[in-house]
Structures are given as C-alpha cells and as structure tokens.
Design a protein around this motif. Structure first.
Motif, mmCIF file in Angstrom:
data_model
loop_
_atom_site.group_PDB
_atom_site.id
_atom_site.type_symbol
_atom_site.label_atom_id
_atom_site.label_comp_id
_atom_site.label_asym_id
_atom_site.label_seq_id
_atom_site.Cartn_x
_atom_site.Cartn_y
_atom_site.Cartn_z
ATOM 1 N N LEU A 51 0.792 -1.159 -0.087
ATOM 2 C CA LEU A 51 0.109 -0.106 0.004
ATOM 3 C C LEU A 51 0.923 1.169 -0.203
ATOM 4 C CD1 LEU A 51 -2.934 -1.050 2.463
ATOM 5 C CD2 LEU A 51 -3.023 -0.514 -0.098
ATOM 6 N N SER A 52 1.935 1.234 0.678
ATOM 7 C CA SER A 52 2.882 2.276 0.655
ATOM 8 C C SER A 52 3.496 2.607 -0.779
ATOM 9 C CB SER A 52 4.008 2.110 1.798
ATOM 10 O OG SER A 52 3.549 2.230 2.912
ATOM 11 N N VAL A 88 -6.666 6.930 1.581
ATOM 12 C CA VAL A 88 -6.417 7.485 2.888
ATOM 13 C C VAL A 88 -7.563 7.211 4.045
ATOM 14 C CG1 VAL A 88 -5.626 9.480 4.399
ATOM 15 C CG2 VAL A 88 -4.672 9.102 2.179
ATOM 16 N N LEU A 89 -8.628 7.524 3.642
ATOM 17 C CA LEU A 89 -9.866 7.149 4.702
ATOM 18 C C LEU A 89 -10.239 5.695 4.701
ATOM 19 C CD1 LEU A 89 -12.137 10.006 3.244
ATOM 20 C CD2 LEU A 89 -10.755 10.301 5.053
ATOM 21 N N VAL A 107 1.795 4.594 4.671
ATOM 22 C CA VAL A 107 1.895 6.047 4.600
ATOM 23 C C VAL A 107 0.512 6.586 4.981
ATOM 24 C CG1 VAL A 107 1.868 7.764 2.804
ATOM 25 C CG2 VAL A 107 3.428 6.086 2.559
ATOM 26 N N TRP A 108 -0.395 5.743 4.783
ATOM 27 C CA TRP A 108 -1.985 6.187 4.907
ATOM 28 C C TRP A 108 -2.658 5.556 6.148
ATOM 29 C CZ3 TRP A 108 -4.078 4.630 -0.643
ATOM 30 C CH2 TRP A 108 -3.355 5.679 -1.582
ATOM 31 N N PHE A 117 -0.297 13.984 9.046
ATOM 32 C CA PHE A 117 -1.346 14.036 8.562
ATOM 33 C C PHE A 117 -1.670 14.881 7.166
ATOM 34 C CE2 PHE A 117 -2.570 13.852 13.082
ATOM 35 C CZ PHE A 117 -3.303 12.582 13.112
ATOM 36 N N ILE A 118 -0.197 14.716 6.707
ATOM 37 C CA ILE A 118 -0.156 15.471 5.357
ATOM 38 C C ILE A 118 -0.965 14.343 4.280
ATOM 39 C CG2 ILE A 118 1.409 15.980 3.343
ATOM 40 C CD1 ILE A 118 3.249 16.874 5.538
ATOM 41 N N PRO A 119 -0.978 13.040 4.298
ATOM 42 C CA PRO A 119 -1.580 12.481 3.256
ATOM 43 C C PRO A 119 -3.118 12.630 3.241
ATOM 44 C CG PRO A 119 -0.070 10.949 4.400
ATOM 45 C CD PRO A 119 -0.125 12.295 5.032
ATOM 46 N N VAL A 120 -3.759 13.011 4.444
ATOM 47 C CA VAL A 120 -5.103 13.548 4.237
ATOM 48 C C VAL A 120 -5.446 15.024 4.046
ATOM 49 C CG1 VAL A 120 -5.549 13.959 6.743
ATOM 50 C CG2 VAL A 120 -7.346 12.893 5.374
#
Length: 139
Positions: A51-52, A88-89, A107-108, A117-120
């Motif tokens: 996933l990353s 991400v969610l 990452v998520w 929290f940059i990925p969201v």
C-alpha cells in the motif's frame, strides 16, 4: 490552433507550486520507504508495504499531471486526488478498526499520522486548487 490552445494551462502557479513540492516529497518518502521495506522485510507486513508503494506511485502521477498542466492533466489529477483521499480514508479507518491487519504502518495508516496528516490534507488541498484552476480558466 492559436498559441493559447497549443500551450497547456499552468497548474503550478502560486500555491500549485507548493503542491508540487509536497507531492514530490511524498513521492520520495513513500517510494523509498516502501522499496526498502519490500526488499528487506516484505514477509513481515506485505499489505502495508504494498500500500505504501501504491501511494508513492499515486503521488508520482499526481506530481506529473500538475507539472504537465492542461485540462486533461487537471482532470486526471482530480480523479487521482479523489482516489488518493478514498485510499487514505479507507486505509486510515482500517488501521484503526483492525490494527492486526497492519503489523507495520503504511503511509496512509491512521490517516497519515506518521506523516503529520499530510496524506489526508494534501488531496483535499489539491482538489480545491484543481477546481479553482478550472474556474480561473472559465472551463
């Protein structure tokens, strides 16, 4: 064709440049981390590391489309940002509901808490910017 039609509309002016920078950093972070983990300890957490890697590829494509510019690139980036946000969610919720499925973080994980929290926040910011870019063009 006129000169305006020949040249794609820029997506990286102003705040768009900051988005490219953040996405570029995320590409390097996600891909380098996942490549190392897949190469050295894949059997420990294959889902998390895969996933990353997927996140890194998505970040790279979004970065490319932002730099490329033009309406097609803007639409492709918008679709990818929506997919990124969904990822991400979904993964963030999954890591909270079923932590045993992720022996190591992605990452998520936890909505990108390991990445401040940059990925969201990034896909939300990018989707806002990309919609504004369309409105500025009058498309």
């Amino acid at each position: 064709m006129t000169a305006v039609q020949d040249k794609p509309a820029r997506l990286i002016s102003g705040p768009g440049m900051l988005l490219v920078w953040f996405y570029g950093v995320m590409v390097v972070g996600a891909l380098s981390r996942s490549v190392y983990q897949i190469a050295t300890e894949f059997d420990r957490a294959p889902l998390a590391y895969t996933l990353s890697a997927v996140a890194g590829v998505v970040y790279a494509f979004i970065t490319y489309t932002l730099v490329r510019g033009g309406e097609r690139a803007r639409r492709a980036a918008l679709v990818c940002c929506a997919a990124e946000l969904a990822g991400v969610l979904i993964v963030g919720t999954w890591t909270l509901v079923e932590p045993s499925a992720f022996p190591d973080a992605t990452v998520w994980s936890e909505y990108g808490m390991g990445y401040v929290f940059i990925p969201v926040l990034l896909p939300l910011s990018a989707m806002y910017w990309l919609r504004r870019a369309r409105e500025r063009r009058g498309a």
